[in-house]
Write a protein that holds these residues in place. Sequence first.
Motif, PDB file in Angstrom:
ATOM      1  N   GLU A   1      -1.924  18.926  -7.159  1.00 26.57           N
ATOM      2  CA  GLU A   1      -2.029  19.464  -5.804  1.00 26.57           C
ATOM      3  C   GLU A   1      -2.354  20.956  -5.808  1.00 26.57           C
ATOM      4  OE1 GLU A   1       1.450  18.523  -3.603  1.00 26.57           O
ATOM      5  OE2 GLU A   1       0.856  16.438  -3.251  1.00 26.57           O
TER       6      GLU A   1
ATOM      7  N   SER B   1      -8.420  -5.814  -0.040  1.00 28.87           N
ATOM      8  CA  SER B   1      -7.816  -5.185   1.130  1.00 28.87           C
ATOM      9  C   SER B   1      -7.576  -6.208   2.237  1.00 28.87           C
ATOM     10  CB  SER B   1      -8.708  -4.053   1.649  1.00 28.87           C
ATOM     11  OG  SER B   1      -9.987  -4.535   2.000  1.00 28.87           O
TER      12      SER B   1
ATOM     13  N   ARG C   1      -3.433   0.713   9.621  1.00 27.00           N
ATOM     14  CA  ARG C   1      -2.320   1.514   9.137  1.00 27.00           C
ATOM     15  C   ARG C   1      -1.011   0.721   9.084  1.00 27.00           C
ATOM     16  NH1 ARG C   1      -6.132   3.715   7.924  1.00 27.00           N
ATOM     17  NH2 ARG C   1      -6.760   5.901   8.136  1.00 27.00           N
TER      18      ARG C   1
ATOM     19  N   HIS D   1       0.827  -1.207   0.000  1.00 27.70           N
ATOM     20  CA  HIS D   1       0.000   0.000   0.000  1.00 27.70           C
ATOM     21  C   HIS D   1       0.862   1.258   0.000  1.00 27.70           C
ATOM     22  CE1 HIS D   1       0.807   0.658   4.316  1.00 27.70           C
ATOM     23  NE2 HIS D   1       0.667  -0.647   4.446  1.00 27.70           N
ATOM     24  N   GLY D   2       2.071   1.148   0.564  1.00 33.29           N
ATOM     25  CA  GLY D   2       2.978   2.291   0.547  1.00 33.29           C
ATOM     26  C   GLY D   2       3.381   2.675  -0.867  1.00 33.29           C
ATOM     27  N   GLU D   3       3.568   1.674  -1.720  1.00 30.56           N
ATOM     28  CA  GLU D   3       3.929   1.947  -3.111  1.00 30.56           C
ATOM     29  C   GLU D   3       2.750   2.550  -3.874  1.00 30.56           C
ATOM     30  OE1 GLU D   3       6.186   2.635  -6.145  1.00 30.56           O
ATOM     31  OE2 GLU D   3       7.001   1.658  -4.359  1.00 30.56           O
ATOM     32  N   VAL D   4       1.548   2.092  -3.565  1.00 33.28           N
ATOM     33  CA  VAL D   4       0.357   2.670  -4.197  1.00 33.28           C
ATOM     34  C   VAL D   4       0.237   4.148  -3.825  1.00 33.28           C
ATOM     35  CG1 VAL D   4      -2.159   2.581  -4.355  1.00 33.28           C
ATOM     36  CG2 VAL D   4      -0.840   0.460  -4.246  1.00 33.28           C
ATOM     37  N   LEU D   5       0.460   4.462  -2.548  1.00 27.73           N
ATOM     38  CA  LEU D   5       0.417   5.859  -2.108  1.00 27.73           C
ATOM     39  C   LEU D   5       1.490   6.676  -2.821  1.00 27.73           C
ATOM     40  CD1 LEU D   5      -0.526   8.153  -0.266  1.00 27.73           C
ATOM     41  CD2 LEU D   5       1.014   7.270   1.501  1.00 27.73           C
ATOM     42  N   ALA D   6       2.693   6.118  -2.933  1.00 28.19           N
ATOM     43  CA  ALA D   6       3.777   6.831  -3.608  1.00 28.19           C
ATOM     44  C   ALA D   6       3.435   7.084  -5.073  1.00 28.19           C
ATOM     45  CB  ALA D   6       5.075   6.030  -3.492  1.00 28.19           C
ATOM     46  N   TYR D   7       2.784   6.107  -5.709  1.00 26.90           N
ATOM     47  CA  TYR D   7       2.368   6.277  -7.108  1.00 26.90           C
ATOM     48  C   TYR D   7       1.385   7.441  -7.239  1.00 26.90           C
ATOM     49  CZ  TYR D   7      -0.104   5.355 -11.484  1.00 26.90           C
ATOM     50  OH  TYR D   7      -0.690   5.492 -12.715  1.00 26.90           O
ATOM     51  N   LEU D   8       0.414   7.507  -6.338  1.00 24.28           N
ATOM     52  CA  LEU D   8      -0.563   8.595  -6.381  1.00 24.28           C
ATOM     53  C   LEU D   8       0.104   9.947  -6.142  1.00 24.28           C
ATOM     54  CD1 LEU D   8      -3.503   6.947  -4.401  1.00 24.28           C
ATOM     55  CD2 LEU D   8      -3.370   7.337  -6.863  1.00 24.28           C
ATOM     56  N   GLN D   9       1.057   9.978  -5.224  1.00 25.27           N
ATOM     57  CA  GLN D   9       1.775  11.226  -4.956  1.00 25.27           C
ATOM     58  C   GLN D   9       2.606  11.646  -6.165  1.00 25.27           C
ATOM     59  OE1 GLN D   9       3.762   9.874  -1.390  1.00 25.27           O
ATOM     60  NE2 GLN D   9       2.275  10.878  -0.036  1.00 25.27           N
TER      61      GLN D   9
END
Length: 285
Positions: free
Chosen positions: A42, A134, A116, A25-33
């Motif tokens: 932004e 999930s 989390r 999930h950390g990589e998914v968040l990084a992709y979105l960022q």
Amino acid sequence: MGFSVSDFPFVVRSDSRDPRSFPSHGEVLAYLQDFAKEFEIEEMIRFETTVVRVAPAKEESGNGGFESTEKEKKVGRDEIYDALVVCNGHYTEPLLAEIPGISSWPGKEMHSHNYRIPEPFKDLVVVRIGNAASAEDISRDIARAAKEVHVASGSNAADTYIKQAAPWLSFIGIAWKVVPFPMFELQSNWIAGALSGRITLPSEEDMMVEIETLYATHEAQGIPKRYTHHLGITQFEYKNWLASQFGCSGTEEWRKETYLTTGVRKRRIGKSSLCFSSLPRFLFV
């Protein structure tokens, strides 16, 4: 990565990133960022802002649209917009299972919505209820810290709709059991085309006939109404239809094959029987 959008493919951008086809999930968040930074999204977002009220604009305000009351850092603001696109999806409010006797159980209960990090589950016996994406992701994450992780599952595991009478209102991301980001991209393009006039909406009568036909088909198949937006394998036909509306290519075959192969692997696992060597101290739903 099957969830990436067409003009921003998943690419590992540093040695510390996760290159797997099914990343964390950390990589998914990084992709979105990364996506937001690449396209300067932004700058168009009002962070820490709550939409308090949205309503159709009064007739004297002009040609339709919506009135909005927003609250940003305790400061209220009224705005009028030409169109409203609701993109909160269907994961906003967690739904906890009603389990008889749960109030007297000495352990803890948590919804995946609130998960989390795995560290709080160190050396605990955890039960996971559910078999969706999930649930699987969290199980793998928790397994690094928990003493045991058990799985309890009872099963193996036109959504963009702009009404003719309210063409300024639309929803993105309501469908479920889908590969999400490519679908969101196609829905967004379709809505942009409809709002700009490049895509002509069917008549309200035709749309209602299509909806009634869908409900009748589901009823004949024994599918309850709560599964109206459950797409599964039919998502690819839906996505290809969206793409055809604005001259875009449909779903790549590799995305479909990845989705189908993953589903087959999940079904092979089948139902899991629960046999605890000790009383579970944490319940995930």
